[in-house]
Design a protein around this motif. Sequence first.
Motif, PDB file in Angstrom:
ATOM      1  N   LEU A  19       0.878  -1.119   0.086  1.00 22.16           N
ATOM      2  CA  LEU A  19       0.080  -0.043   0.021  1.00 22.16           C
ATOM      3  C   LEU A  19       0.946   1.225  -0.061  1.00 22.16           C
ATOM      4  CD1 LEU A  19      -2.729  -0.961   2.416  1.00 22.16           C
ATOM      5  CD2 LEU A  19      -3.056  -0.672   0.032  1.00 22.16           C
ATOM      6  N   THR A  20       1.894   1.089   0.752  1.00 18.68           N
ATOM      7  CA  THR A  20       2.847   2.361   1.015  1.00 18.68           C
ATOM      8  C   THR A  20       3.490   2.528  -0.568  1.00 18.68           C
ATOM      9  OG1 THR A  20       3.379   1.811   3.090  1.00 18.68           O
ATOM     10  CG2 THR A  20       4.887   3.159   1.939  1.00 18.68           C
ATOM     11  N   LYS A  21       3.804   1.379  -1.001  1.00 12.96           N
ATOM     12  CA  LYS A  21       4.509   1.510  -2.480  1.00 12.96           C
ATOM     13  C   LYS A  21       3.630   2.248  -3.457  1.00 12.96           C
ATOM     14  CE  LYS A  21       5.920  -1.795  -6.320  1.00 12.96           C
ATOM     15  NZ  LYS A  21       6.269  -3.248  -6.578  1.00 12.96           N
ATOM     16  N   TYR A  22       2.379   2.083  -3.409  1.00  9.88           N
ATOM     17  CA  TYR A  22       1.588   2.656  -4.323  1.00  9.88           C
ATOM     18  C   TYR A  22       0.720   3.896  -3.971  1.00  9.88           C
ATOM     19  CZ  TYR A  22       1.948  -1.374  -7.417  1.00  9.88           C
ATOM     20  OH  TYR A  22       2.720  -2.193  -8.347  1.00  9.88           O
ATOM     21  N   GLY A  23       1.473   4.548  -2.938  1.00 17.23           N
ATOM     22  CA  GLY A  23       1.068   6.022  -2.589  1.00 17.23           C
ATOM     23  C   GLY A  23       0.057   6.165  -1.612  1.00 17.23           C
ATOM     24  N   LYS A  38       8.842   5.631   2.476  1.00 18.02           N
ATOM     25  CA  LYS A  38       7.593   6.430   1.570  1.00 18.02           C
ATOM     26  C   LYS A  38       8.134   6.660   0.210  1.00 18.02           C
ATOM     27  CE  LYS A  38       4.836   9.168   4.917  1.00 18.02           C
ATOM     28  NZ  LYS A  38       4.296  10.350   5.127  1.00 18.02           N
ATOM     29  N   LYS A  39       7.288   6.028  -0.611  1.00 17.22           N
ATOM     30  CA  LYS A  39       7.652   6.257  -2.084  1.00 17.22           C
ATOM     31  C   LYS A  39       6.647   7.349  -2.668  1.00 17.22           C
ATOM     32  CE  LYS A  39       9.936   2.352  -3.706  1.00 17.22           C
ATOM     33  NZ  LYS A  39       9.870   1.187  -4.621  1.00 17.22           N
ATOM     34  N   ASN A  40       7.229   8.067  -3.883  1.00 15.89           N
ATOM     35  CA  ASN A  40       6.499   9.095  -4.281  1.00 15.89           C
ATOM     36  C   ASN A  40       5.317   8.215  -5.151  1.00 15.89           C
ATOM     37  OD1 ASN A  40       7.711  11.389  -3.633  1.00 15.89           O
ATOM     38  ND2 ASN A  40       9.359  11.054  -5.373  1.00 15.89           N
ATOM     39  N   LYS A  41       4.104   8.828  -5.085  1.00 16.82           N
ATOM     40  CA  LYS A  41       3.017   8.089  -5.765  1.00 16.82           C
ATOM     41  C   LYS A  41       3.396   7.852  -7.453  1.00 16.82           C
ATOM     42  CE  LYS A  41      -0.533  10.300  -2.825  1.00 16.82           C
ATOM     43  NZ  LYS A  41      -1.928  11.191  -2.617  1.00 16.82           N
ATOM     44  N   PRO A  42       3.113   6.837  -7.943  1.00 14.50           N
ATOM     45  CA  PRO A  42       3.158   6.458  -9.190  1.00 14.50           C
ATOM     46  C   PRO A  42       2.438   7.511  -9.952  1.00 14.50           C
ATOM     47  CG  PRO A  42       2.806   4.403  -8.033  1.00 14.50           C
ATOM     48  CD  PRO A  42       2.682   5.636  -7.194  1.00 14.50           C
ATOM     49  N   LYS A  43       2.950   7.951 -11.274  1.00 12.57           N
ATOM     50  CA  LYS A  43       2.310   8.961 -11.889  1.00 12.57           C
ATOM     51  C   LYS A  43       0.916   8.349 -12.573  1.00 12.57           C
ATOM     52  CE  LYS A  43       6.080  12.059 -11.984  1.00 12.57           C
ATOM     53  NZ  LYS A  43       6.981  12.866 -12.871  1.00 12.57           N
TER      54      LYS A  43
END
Length: 539
Positions: A19-23, A38-43
């Motif tokens: 869930l974190t991986k996908y923002g 935290k990762k940046n939300k995929p565009k």
Amino acid sequence: MLKNSVYELKRTKDIISILTKYGFGDLIESLGVSVPFKKNKPKISRNERIRKAIEELGPTFIKLAQILSLRPDLIPIDLAKEFEKLQDNVSSLPFVEIKSVIEGELGKTINDYFIGDFTLLATASIGQVYKATLNTGEIVAVKVLKPGIEEKILLDIVILQRLAELLRNKLLIYGIDSVKIVEEFAKSIKKELNFNIESLSLKRFSTNFQNNPNIKVPNLFFSSKKLLIMEYIDGIKISDIDKLKEKGYNVKEIAKKGFDLICEQIFIHRFFHADPHPGNLMVYEDKIVFLDFGLMGRLSEEDRKYVVELVWYVIQNEEEKAAEYILKLSKVSKNTDVSSFKKEVADIISTYFYSSLENIELKNIMEDLLISMSKSNVFLKEDNYLIVKSLVMIESIGKKLYPEFNAVEEIKPFIVKLYKQQFSISNIFKKSHELNLSIMEFFQKTPSDLNEIIDKIKNGELKIEFEHIGLDNIEKTAKNSFNKLSLSIIIASILIGSSMLLSFYVPPLIGNISILGLGGFIFAFILGVLLMFAIIKQK
């Protein structure tokens, strides 16, 4: 127990990580759970991120999303459409693992029941299908539940229930009731995990079509909770147009047959295949073959009547009346502005049906209607969504086979026939018999209901609330009402007596029809018409 606890802990960490991986890390942190990174939300859009996260979360979540794609009453319609793109993207298990399940369900070794090798035909999230040969020589399809999959799914449901309760308030702002979703999923998936239910559906489906020359239903050899053995049918996939043409099939006729069979399932038998995608349909010896009976729909007799009335009024360009029947087929929120909704639905229907029928597609009409319904908090009952899905799927197949295929034109004969049947003599007699039973039940229950009311009066428990509005003409109104009530009871009594005379063929007779019974029906009809005119005149 310890093993389950370890699995739950590891699985929960996996869910948080994905869930974190996908923002969606902020959503997790809002529950007081720290995330490791935290990762940046995929565009990509939010709905696409949800879909991709579900694909990575595995079989349980994919099944959940596939079920939700059929339930726009539980999630926003745009998210439901995104979930339609999900496919079982899972690797197959080695046959040695599947073999143990087969032998466990049969209670004997593979060699005691089969000869030769097993050939893998398909892999899904909860099971695998093989081609095999019985000792008696029949070639069969063997559907097996994956070992351990039930336990994993049930443990995932426990985790989902906890997350749903924690996230409920956060997700309600998006129109998603997470607790209700998990409850519905738990009910649905437990049915899919029991192949005995699918075998019962297959038997019922086969019985419904035993005399229809246009359909081929696989024979069932064996069923248990984790194993199905069915006849293997070596047909051509309905989507393989080139091969169908090469074998000399008329694709226009195939498109028509497939659609007619779905209509027969829905409108005649009221029990229908709810997942007729190209992978579940084949052509064999000029017959349509339906496969996989895990997802079936059921239509109540009352809802069938409503669907027939709905389509009839659409055909007759009476949009307002059609909108009324959509409401009858749906669950309506207390906050729904019914008047505005009916007007919007009427506008949608008229937009399509005042143009050329050749350009109409059920898919486009239903999408616009479902969007309008969602905005107005009007939601079709669950099985009624399955009707929409089945018709739209089979329409799509029909158009691929034959681009000029028109589902609206094809459905009209079924609806016209059923609509006329509602007013046939046999149906009127059937309804009159049901009315007689209802009236007799009313008279049987009335004494006990009156006794209950009298007991409450004696014990001082009866409470009556009055709202004093417009009492000027109450005496006149009451007198008229009692007169009309008395006449209604007389009409009902005549109908009951006439039905009995007709049922027991009381002479004098014309053919098998009692003249006295028929005369009673005519007299009751005349009284009913006079009463109706009196009511209309009073208005």
